[in-house]
Design an enzyme around this catalytic site. Structure first.
Site, PDB file in Angstrom:
ATOM      1  N   GLU A  19      39.272  26.437   7.718  1.00 36.40           N
ATOM      2  CA  GLU A  19      40.271  26.435   8.802  1.00 36.40           C
ATOM      3  C   GLU A  19      41.678  26.420   8.224  1.00 36.40           C
ATOM      4  OE1 GLU A  19      41.918  23.636   8.108  1.00 36.40           O
ATOM      5  OE2 GLU A  19      41.639  22.403   9.893  1.00 36.40           O
ATOM      6  N   TRP A  20      41.798  26.850   6.951  1.00 37.99           N
ATOM      7  CA  TRP A  20      43.074  27.150   6.290  1.00 37.99           C
ATOM      8  C   TRP A  20      43.990  25.935   6.173  1.00 37.99           C
ATOM      9  CZ3 TRP A  20      43.440  30.728  11.004  1.00 37.99           C
ATOM     10  CH2 TRP A  20      42.412  31.678  10.976  1.00 37.99           C
ATOM     11  N   GLY A  21      43.407  24.732   6.205  1.00 37.82           N
ATOM     12  CA  GLY A  21      44.228  23.526   6.048  1.00 37.82           C
ATOM     13  C   GLY A  21      45.033  23.182   7.280  1.00 37.82           C
ATOM     14  N   ASP A  81      34.774  30.294   9.469  1.00 33.88           N
ATOM     15  CA  ASP A  81      36.190  30.678   9.567  1.00 33.88           C
ATOM     16  C   ASP A  81      36.805  30.223  10.901  1.00 33.88           C
ATOM     17  OD1 ASP A  81      38.526  31.819   8.651  1.00 33.88           O
ATOM     18  OD2 ASP A  81      37.678  33.792   8.288  1.00 33.88           O
ATOM     19  N   ASP A  98      45.083  32.113   3.159  1.00 33.78           N
ATOM     20  CA  ASP A  98      44.344  32.963   2.213  1.00 33.78           C
ATOM     21  C   ASP A  98      45.082  33.149   0.888  1.00 33.78           C
ATOM     22  OD1 ASP A  98      42.593  33.170   4.249  1.00 33.78           O
ATOM     23  OD2 ASP A  98      42.666  35.361   4.408  1.00 33.78           O
TER      24      ASP A  98
HETATM   25  C1  GLA Z   1      40.033  34.738   6.857  1.00 30.95           C
HETATM   26  C2  GLA Z   1      39.521  33.891   5.706  1.00 30.95           C
HETATM   27  C3  GLA Z   1      39.282  34.774   4.493  1.00 30.95           C
HETATM   28  C4  GLA Z   1      38.276  35.859   4.857  1.00 30.95           C
HETATM   29  C5  GLA Z   1      38.759  36.640   6.057  1.00 30.95           C
HETATM   30  C6  GLA Z   1      37.704  37.588   6.597  1.00 30.95           C
HETATM   31  O1  GLA Z   1      41.281  35.263   6.578  1.00 30.95           O
HETATM   32  O2  GLA Z   1      40.413  32.862   5.407  1.00 30.95           O
HETATM   33  O3  GLA Z   1      38.840  34.027   3.400  1.00 30.95           O
HETATM   34  O4  GLA Z   1      37.037  35.280   5.101  1.00 30.95           O
HETATM   35  O5  GLA Z   1      39.129  35.788   7.135  1.00 30.95           O
HETATM   36  O6  GLA Z   1      38.110  38.299   7.718  1.00 30.95           O
END
Ligand code: GLA
Length: 829
Positions: free
Chosen positions: A207-209, A170, A229
């Site tokens: 890393e969410w893109g 993450d 997310d």
């Molecule tokens: C981030 C990630 C999620 C999850 C949470 C856990 O938001 O993108 O998928 O793993 O952390 O805290």
């Protein structure tokens, strides 16, 4: 798809040799690059098809433990999910202790994982499955547990020693300067550390893109998140598809775009939306990581997750992500080449109304000289089309075909598309609303003896005004029918499905076949008699500049339900609409109302930003307007005369600075039906205005404290500050005499979190035995945010033999698990 189950990718000789070299290098500082030709191949082999499994985060958040992971592994085996190809059982955030051990290693929380991660890995492996874990490329995980930045070697080795097979990495507390180089550096450090352990471990980059990982992560991990997310909402699914679908060129065997884990089964998606979720993830060759509590999953949820044909499309050995063939007006066509030579084609309708989605066969790569054979994956049936692949697709729905050139041996019915178009319905009106249906034959053979029928909810009247039957439709022939629709008086506001079916015969033997599609009708109901908050009514339509219109909350961000309590100039409002300019929300008033009053303003969550003009439209005319307001302005009160008005529309327009246009309609109220009495009845149970009002802690021994607070008050000037122990505690109160809440449907209370998020639940003690009933669990992770928690009594469950007797409520308890939270105004509604 059993080829995946339990089979660990075998290392080739050159890979083993490479590891040997590395082993000899231990202690030396030189870094030996892996043999160029072999290493990427070995890496790819870890995920030649997209990983499939489970992760606890979407359904359980931080509430992870050994029993859940073991029971999920057992369920994989007993339910057939393992057989279907699901393989990884993954633990997300919050599994570790808050501190590293004296040896510098991460350690599992011994309460949550009494057998340690090692013990759980052994258990999971014993069932022929694999175990995944979560770590973070920062100083802390997203929930505040120790991060792995700078500790990559020791953490990767710890995971390998435990027998971990999958690491999700993450991006919280990342200390990053935001440059791509920094992202590559942080994520490569863990990759190298994992590879040095010699254990085959799938590496999932999360890393969410943020730094376009699709451009660099194929060299680093087997999958990478492309978006923020996912949430259990249609809005979230639609938003993620829009970002992930155009990234097809970056995916392939061993390197996959990850649009995040599945939300199927978590409660808010309709059956059509769940199917779209599964269909699009399969078409996008996405990892299929289940995110629901499988032990309680419904048969429908399991059937969708186990749909063999979609899993086969997702897992196809050719390993291509479906291409976007066309995309416009919310309608998307995707095509995915399959190893068999067939093409999977998805006709996806992201809009709120049924629509015809179509594509020329040539555009999906099928030569149609002889026609096209289409196998409908969800309907498990085949049809033929001459040159166009088309279907009437329900709102939020997807039709998936496996397509190939038609063979002489294929003897199937022609493909007929069925569409329906319908205006807003008003219950009890003598005047009918028109429905237009349209049936088109896309096949080579004729469709004969056609009859069209419409199935509606009970009591609805649907009468054809023009012909609903026809003798024959040749290729491209159409039959259009007009219908008059009347809905009975008591129909509730909302969206109700109508099913349109065209049945026909198609060959010399007069074999009958049918084609159907679902049309969504919008039923609008005028407000009840009295003074009613608009946020309790169902709008006829809503459009918004960012994310969905939020109910009783500010706009927040892109996701659904991500706002705070509405706040303008420091004043909190527990009711209202949180929009983002430009926006429009309209309501049907039916000429029943007298007036509107509302406070408008830009939400405090954007500071001084934002510039928004608010307008109230009555039957298309402007009847009130605010002028441009910014984040610095206090709330402005607007009032409007609504006498005789049929349609009310709340409009926001963006001013000159488009950033931060979080536009609130705070406590918008309409007075209707000749009465000013409140139509929504509330009973305040605790407002903390006269002290802590005899609150207590249920399990005194377990710790926690509370005190009156002036920091947060949504009613009067005081609230309660609650400090909970690490495992949480119940706060609340027993009443001197039982109270009667039978006139109410739900409990509501306002909460503001501290620096970390929180989880909570509600409990009531009811009936002669004062039995505990509890439920309505909620969790949200945003620090320093606020919202109204609302739980219906039906969401609170009682032990066997006990019914939730609302006439005799002895005590009300609120469970809180967070360091410190503020609560106020516990009420029944
Ligand atoms: C981030 C990630 C999620 C999850 C949470 C856990 O938001 O993108 O998928 O793993 O952390 O805290």
């Amino acid at each position: 798809m059993t080829h995946r189950s339990g089979v660990r990718p075998r290392a080739s000789l050159s890979f083993l040799l490479w590891l040997l070299v590395l082993g000899c290098m231990k202690g030396s500082t030189a870094v030996v690059a892996p043999p160029e030709a072999d290493m990427p191949g070995e890496r790819a082999r870890l995920a030649l098809t997209p990983p499939m499994g489970f992760n606890n985060w979407n359904a359980f958040g931080c509430d992870v433990n050994e029993a859940l992971i073991k029971e999920t592994a057992d369920f994989f085996v007993s339910s057939g999910l393992k057989q279907a190809g699901y393989e990884f059982v993954n633990i997300d955030d919050c599994w570790s202790k808050m501190e590293r051990g004296a040896d510098g290693r991460l350690a599992a929380d011994p309460v949550k994982f009494p057998s340690g991660i090692e013990g759980v890995a052994e258990y999971v492996h014993g069932r022929g499955l694999k175990l995944g874990i979560y770590a973070d490329a920062g100083t802390k995980t997203c929930a505040g547990y120790p991060g792995s930045l700078g500790q990559e070697e020791i953490d990767a080795q710890t995971f390998a020693d435990w027998g971990v097979d999958y690491v999700k990495y993450d991006n919280c507390s990342n200390q990053s300067d935001g440059s791509r180089a920094d992202f590559v550096r942080r994520y490569t450090a863990m990759q190298r550390a994992i590879e040095r352990t010699g254990r085959p471990i799938v590496y999932s980059i999360c890393e969410w893109g943020q730094s376009q990982p699709w451009e660099w992560a194929p060299e680093v991990g087997q999958l990478w998140r492309t978006t923020g997310d996912i949430h259990d909402s249609w809005h979230s699914i639609r938003g993620i598809i829009a970002v992930n679908a155009p990234l097809a060129e970056y995916a392939g065997p061993g390197h996959w775009n990850d649009p995040d884990m599945l939300e199927i089964g978590n409660g808010t998606l309709s059956e059509i939306e769940k199917r779209t979720h599964m269909s699009l993830w399969a078409m996008m060759a996405a990892p299929l990581i289940i995110g629901t509590d499988l032990r309680r999953a419904s048969a429908d949820t399991l059937a969708i997750l186990q749909n063999r044909e979609l899993i086969a499309i997702d897992q196809d050995r050719l390993g291509v992500q479906g291409n976007v063939v066309s995309n416009g007006a919310g309608l998307m066509v995707l095509a995915k080449r399959l190893e068999s030579g067939e093409v999977a084609v998805a006709l996806y309708n992201s809009t709120d109304a049924q629509a015809l989605v179509s594509a020329p066969a040539a555009s999906v790569g099928i030569s149609s000289e002889t026609g096209v054979y289409l196998h409908d994956v969800w309907a498990a049936a085949g049809v033929e089309a001459k040159a166009t692949i088309a279907a009437g697709v329900p709102a939020h729905g997807t039709v998936v075909y496996r397509a190939r050139p038609l063979a002489a041996t294929d003897v199937v019915a022609p493909s007929l598309s069925v569409e329906g178009n319908l205006g807003t319905l008003i219950p009890g009106l003598a005047k009918s609303v028109a429905l237009t249906t349209r049936v088109v034959n896309h096949g080579s053979s004729a469709a004969k003896q056609i009859t069209v029928s419409v199935q509606a909810p009970r009591g609805w009247r649907i009468m054809p005004a023009t012909a609903a039957a026809g003798p024959s439709l040749a290729t491209d022939g159409a039959l259009e029918t007009r219908w008059n629709v009347l809905v009975p008086e008591a129909t509730p506001a909302g969206r109700h499905p109508l099913t349109v079916t065209a049945s026909f015969t198609w060959n010399a033997a007069s074999t009958r076949a049918a084609s159907t599609s679902e049309v969504t009708s919008v039923v609008a109901v005028a407000p009840p008699k009295g003074d009613t908050p608009l946020s309790t009514l169902v709008p006829v339509s809503a459009s918004n500049g960012l994310g969905p219109v939020e109910v009783d909350a500010s706009n927040g961000g892109e996701a659904e339900d991500d706002g705070n309590l509405i706040s303008i100039g420091g004043k909190l409002y527990t009711r209202g609409l949180g929009t983002h300019a430009p926006s429009s929300v309209s309501y049907h008033l039916g000429g029943r109302c007298a007036s509107l009053s509302v406070d408008v303003g830009v939400d405090d969550e954007v500071g001084a930003d934002g510039s928004v003009a608010f307008e109230v439209h009555a039957d298309g005319k402007i009847v009130a307007q605010s002028g441009v307001l910014t984040g610095k302005d206090p709330a402005r009160t607007l009032t409007a005369d609504l006498k005789g008005v049929d349609q009310l529309e709340l409009v926001t327009l963006s001013g000159d600075a488009p950033l931060g246009d979080h536009a609130n309609w705070a406590v918008p109220r309409v007075v209707c039906g000749g009465s000013t009495a409140r139509s929504v009845v509330e009973r305040t149970l605790f407002s903390f205005e006269s002290g802590t009002e005899e609150f207590t802690i249920a399990n005194a021994g377990a710790g926690g404290a509370f005190a009156l607070s002036k920091h947060f008050a949504t009613d009067g000037s005081a609230g309660l500050e609650v400090t909970s122990p690490a495992d949480g505690n119940w706060f609340g109160r027993r009443f001197k005499a039982p109270i009667d809440l039978s006139a109410f449907k739900r409990l509501r209370y306002d909460v503001k979190t501290g620096p970390a998020g929180t989880v909570g639940e509600l409990a009531l003690q009811v009936g002669p035995g004062s039995s505990w009933c509890q439920g309505g669990r909620w969790s949200w992770i945003n620090a320093n945010s606020s919202k109204t928690i609302e739980r219906a009594f039906t969401e609170i469950s009682c032990p066997a033999g006990v019914t939730l007797d609302r006439k005799q409520v002895h005590a009300i308890w609120v469970f809180v698990k967070a360091a410190t939270v503020q609560i106020d105004n516990v009420r029944a509604e």
